[in-house]
Design a protein around this motif. Sequence first.
Motif, short mmCIF file in Angstrom:
data_model
loop_
_atom_site.label_atom_id
_atom_site.label_comp_id
_atom_site.label_asym_id
_atom_site.label_seq_id
_atom_site.Cartn_x
_atom_site.Cartn_y
_atom_site.Cartn_z
N PRO A 191 0.79 -1.24 0.00
CA PRO A 191 0.00 0.00 0.00
C PRO A 191 0.82 1.28 0.00
CG PRO A 191 0.10 -0.88 2.21
CD PRO A 191 0.81 -1.88 1.33
N PHE A 192 2.16 1.18 -0.12
CA PHE A 192 3.03 2.35 -0.02
C PHE A 192 3.80 2.63 -1.30
CE2 PHE A 192 3.36 0.53 4.44
CZ PHE A 192 2.40 1.38 4.97
N ASN A 193 4.07 3.93 -1.56
CA ASN A 193 5.06 4.28 -2.57
C ASN A 193 6.43 4.23 -1.90
OD1 ASN A 193 5.52 6.77 -1.20
ND2 ASN A 193 3.93 7.79 -2.41
N ARG A 194 7.49 4.59 -2.64
CA ARG A 194 8.84 4.43 -2.10
C ARG A 194 9.08 5.28 -0.84
NH1 ARG A 194 8.34 0.80 -4.69
NH2 ARG A 194 9.61 -0.08 -6.37
N GLN A 195 8.67 6.54 -0.88
CA GLN A 195 8.89 7.39 0.29
C GLN A 195 8.09 6.91 1.48
OE1 GLN A 195 11.15 10.13 0.63
NE2 GLN A 195 10.62 9.49 2.72
N GLN A 196 6.87 6.49 1.23
CA GLN A 196 6.03 6.00 2.31
C GLN A 196 6.58 4.71 2.90
OE1 GLN A 196 2.37 5.70 0.17
NE2 GLN A 196 1.78 7.83 0.50
N LEU A 197 7.13 3.84 2.05
CA LEU A 197 7.73 2.60 2.55
C LEU A 197 8.95 2.89 3.40
CD1 LEU A 197 7.88 -0.47 2.65
CD2 LEU A 197 9.12 -0.43 0.47
N ALA A 198 9.76 3.85 2.95
CA ALA A 198 10.93 4.25 3.74
C ALA A 198 10.50 4.82 5.09
CB ALA A 198 11.77 5.27 2.97
N ASP A 199 9.45 5.63 5.08
CA ASP A 199 8.94 6.20 6.34
C ASP A 199 8.41 5.11 7.25
OD1 ASP A 199 9.57 8.72 5.45
OD2 ASP A 199 7.54 9.21 4.79
N TYR A 200 7.70 4.13 6.65
CA TYR A 200 7.13 3.05 7.45
C TYR A 200 8.21 2.21 8.12
CZ TYR A 200 4.49 -1.19 8.58
OH TYR A 200 3.94 -2.26 9.24
N LEU A 201 9.31 1.97 7.39
CA LEU A 201 10.39 1.14 7.93
C LEU A 201 11.45 1.95 8.67
CD1 LEU A 201 10.90 -1.33 4.93
CD2 LEU A 201 9.71 -1.77 7.08
N SER A 202 11.25 3.29 8.68
CA SER A 202 12.20 4.19 9.37
C SER A 202 13.61 4.04 8.82
CB SER A 202 12.19 3.93 10.88
OG SER A 202 10.92 4.21 11.42
N VAL A 203 13.72 4.09 7.49
CA VAL A 203 15.02 4.01 6.84
C VAL A 203 15.16 5.16 5.84
CG1 VAL A 203 15.17 1.50 7.09
CG2 VAL A 203 14.15 2.47 5.03
N MET A 208 17.41 2.67 0.91
CA MET A 208 16.43 1.62 0.64
C MET A 208 16.35 1.31 -0.85
SD MET A 208 12.31 1.59 1.34
CE MET A 208 12.05 2.57 -0.17
N SER A 209 16.36 2.35 -1.68
CA SER A 209 16.30 2.16 -3.13
C SER A 209 17.53 1.40 -3.62
CB SER A 209 16.19 3.51 -3.84
OG SER A 209 14.97 4.15 -3.53
N ASN A 210 18.70 1.74 -3.06
CA ASN A 210 19.94 1.04 -3.43
C ASN A 210 19.86 -0.44 -3.06
OD1 ASN A 210 21.12 3.35 -4.47
ND2 ASN A 210 22.13 3.87 -2.53
#
Length: 235
Positions: A191-203, A208-210
């Motif tokens: 349910p997340f885009n890349r920024q949201q996924l990073a925020d969710y995982l606190s990274v 994260m993209s790398n």
Amino acid sequence: MENEISLLKNSILFQDIKDADISSMLKCLSAHKETYQKEAFIFHMGETARGIGMVLNGQVHIVKEDFWGNRSIVAEIPPGFVFAESYACISTAPLEVSVVAANECEILFMDIHKLLTTCASACTFHTQLIQNLITILAQKNLFLTKKMEHLSQKTTREKLLSYLSNESLNYTAHTLTESTPHAKARTFEIPFNRQQLADYLSVDRSAMSNELSKLRKEGILDFHKNSFTLYFPLV
């Protein structure tokens, strides 16, 4: 409100309650709808909850921000699910999180105190509603426990794999398909885009993209936007 009955009767909060009873209950709970635009705050951190909210259309994010404005997504709430129920039960407790519209959304608010106490009409379905609320609180507790499992991983790679593995197992529409002559894969959406996924995982998003690119090169997974495919080991 009648247009939402089909959604409500399939929600956990109104599970095992008849359509006609739901209509009566909405009046009993002083239910009302409000619409929010993308990125609008439904609740601000520090406020007290005005009632329990249920998403009718769109999605909302439960977010935590620090002093410098760094945001972490605690949870994503889809249609048919509720939020702020814990804070609404303790009306004097200020919210330690904010609730933000992830996109244009419509929210149904209900009076938590009327939900928790028997009304003057002594509705026979009130006990069921309270039992359903307890189920929701228990499920939220399990969800937060699962998130802590992801965040407790030491590296960005481990957090990603922990989250994606859990999502693949919980994805109701998944199927096993032959992706190559030697491997199987499971495809699902998050349910997340890349920024949201990073925020969710606190990274960090770049880190994260790398890591996602490395995992793709290693043949562990593949992705396109919010669709991911996890590959089973070669046999």
